[in-house]
Design a protein around this motif. Structure first.
Motif, short mmCIF file in Angstrom:
data_model
loop_
_atom_site.label_atom_id
_atom_site.label_comp_id
_atom_site.label_asym_id
_atom_site.label_seq_id
_atom_site.Cartn_x
_atom_site.Cartn_y
_atom_site.Cartn_z
N ARG A 134 0.84 -1.20 0.00
CA ARG A 134 0.00 0.00 0.00
C ARG A 134 0.87 1.25 0.00
NH1 ARG A 134 -3.27 -3.25 3.49
NH2 ARG A 134 -2.28 -2.35 5.34
N ARG A 135 2.01 1.17 0.67
CA ARG A 135 2.91 2.32 0.74
C ARG A 135 3.41 2.72 -0.64
NH1 ARG A 135 8.35 2.60 4.59
NH2 ARG A 135 8.67 4.86 4.43
N ARG A 154 5.81 -4.06 -11.31
CA ARG A 154 6.77 -5.04 -10.80
C ARG A 154 7.91 -4.35 -10.05
NH1 ARG A 154 7.94 -8.46 -16.06
NH2 ARG A 154 6.63 -6.87 -17.05
N GLN A 155 8.34 -3.19 -10.55
CA GLN A 155 9.39 -2.49 -9.83
C GLN A 155 8.86 -1.95 -8.50
OE1 GLN A 155 12.34 -2.63 -9.13
NE2 GLN A 155 13.42 -1.56 -10.80
N ARG A 156 7.61 -1.56 -8.45
CA ARG A 156 7.02 -1.12 -7.18
C ARG A 156 6.95 -2.27 -6.18
NH1 ARG A 156 4.02 3.83 -6.94
NH2 ARG A 156 4.43 5.06 -8.81
N VAL A 157 6.63 -3.47 -6.67
CA VAL A 157 6.65 -4.64 -5.78
C VAL A 157 8.07 -4.85 -5.25
CG1 VAL A 157 6.33 -7.14 -5.62
CG2 VAL A 157 4.69 -5.75 -6.91
N VAL A 163 11.70 -2.38 1.23
CA VAL A 163 11.47 -1.51 2.39
C VAL A 163 10.68 -2.19 3.50
CG1 VAL A 163 11.60 0.58 0.98
CG2 VAL A 163 9.36 -0.45 1.47
N VAL A 164 10.19 -3.41 3.26
CA VAL A 164 9.29 -4.03 4.23
C VAL A 164 9.98 -4.28 5.57
CG1 VAL A 164 9.76 -6.44 3.55
CG2 VAL A 164 7.52 -5.81 4.51
N ASN A 165 11.28 -4.47 5.57
CA ASN A 165 12.01 -4.72 6.81
C ASN A 165 12.57 -3.43 7.43
OD1 ASN A 165 11.66 -7.56 6.79
ND2 ASN A 165 13.29 -7.76 5.29
#
Length: 239
Positions: A134-135, A154-157, A163-165
């Motif tokens: 969502r970010r 795909r690049q956003r994924v 950044v998830v960690n």
């Protein structure tokens, strides 16, 4: 009593990398570089200039042959490979040109898997992954496979996975290399937004247009770094 300022996120002191051979090849000459928390930095140079060598050193994927490197205050020179891998997982997020998404996993599963060796058992990896997606503007694409996503998505994924960690720094290796100009601009806009939210970002690129986006730029050529001072300052090398 004022507290001491936090250490820089990255600090290279005389770091160089020479590959053995006959003759030996110096890919990175002794280099000083300091990246503070909240910096947004571009490292720009042509193919063969030493960008990949620098990225591998910054990301703890390789060891320098001289000099010292501190990552978030930790001197990484004496760490074992296991400790370096653990530090890399906690402190560094990577974004690559080729995305490197698992094709048979959804966007959410790709991001959630990045937490497997970093978060403790029982932590909500799926919820963290959804929050990261969502970010980056993909809350509506959680369950899409990479084959159903555009290049920009795909690049956003890949950025969400990085950044998830909540790393100390985001290292982006040619993050727009596989994208058209409009999509590349959108990805750079996203990186700028993340930086404004407090993420320290280093973009390594050969593209002068991409390098113009971050407020701070370092040029690498033949394994040597140089930094032009912003307006109003005199040049003093890579700070």
């Amino acid at each position: 009593m004022t507290s001491a300022p936090p250490p820089p996120v990255l600090e290279l002191r005389g770091v160089g990398r020479t590959y053995p051979g006959s003759p030996p090849v110096t890919a990175l000459h002794p280099t000083d570089l300091r990246v503070e928390s909240g910096d947004f930095l571009a490292v720009v140079g042509p193919s063969g200039s030493g960008k990949s060598t620098l990225l591998n050193l910054l990301g703890l994927l390789d060891r320098p042959t001289q000099g010292s490197y501190r990552l978030a205050g930790t001197d990484v020179g004496s760490l074992s490979e296991r400790d370096r891998a653990a530090l890399r997982g906690r402190r560094v997020g990577f974004v690559f040109q080729a995305f490197h998404l698992l094709p048979h996993r959804t966007a959410l599963e790709n991001v959630a898997l990045a937490q497997l060796y970093v978060t403790r058992r029982g932590e909500p990896r799926q919820a963290n992954g959804a929050r990261a997606l969502r970010r980056v503007g993909l809350g509506h694409r959680l369950h899409a496979l990479p084959s159903r996503l555009s290049g920009g998505e795909r690049q956003r994924v890949a950025i969400a996975r990085a950044v998830v960690n909540t790393p100390d720094i985001l290292l982006c290796d040619e993050p727009t290399g596989n994208l058209d100009s409009a999509t590349a601009d959108a990805v750079m806009d996203l990186l700028a937004e993340l930086n404004q939210a407090g993420v320290t970002v280093v973009v390594i690129t050969h593209d002068p247009a991409v390098a113009q986006r971050p407020p701070r730029r370092v040029t690498i050529l033949d394994g040597r770094l140089s930094e032009a001072a912003p307006a109003g300052r005199t040049a003093g090398g890579a700070r």
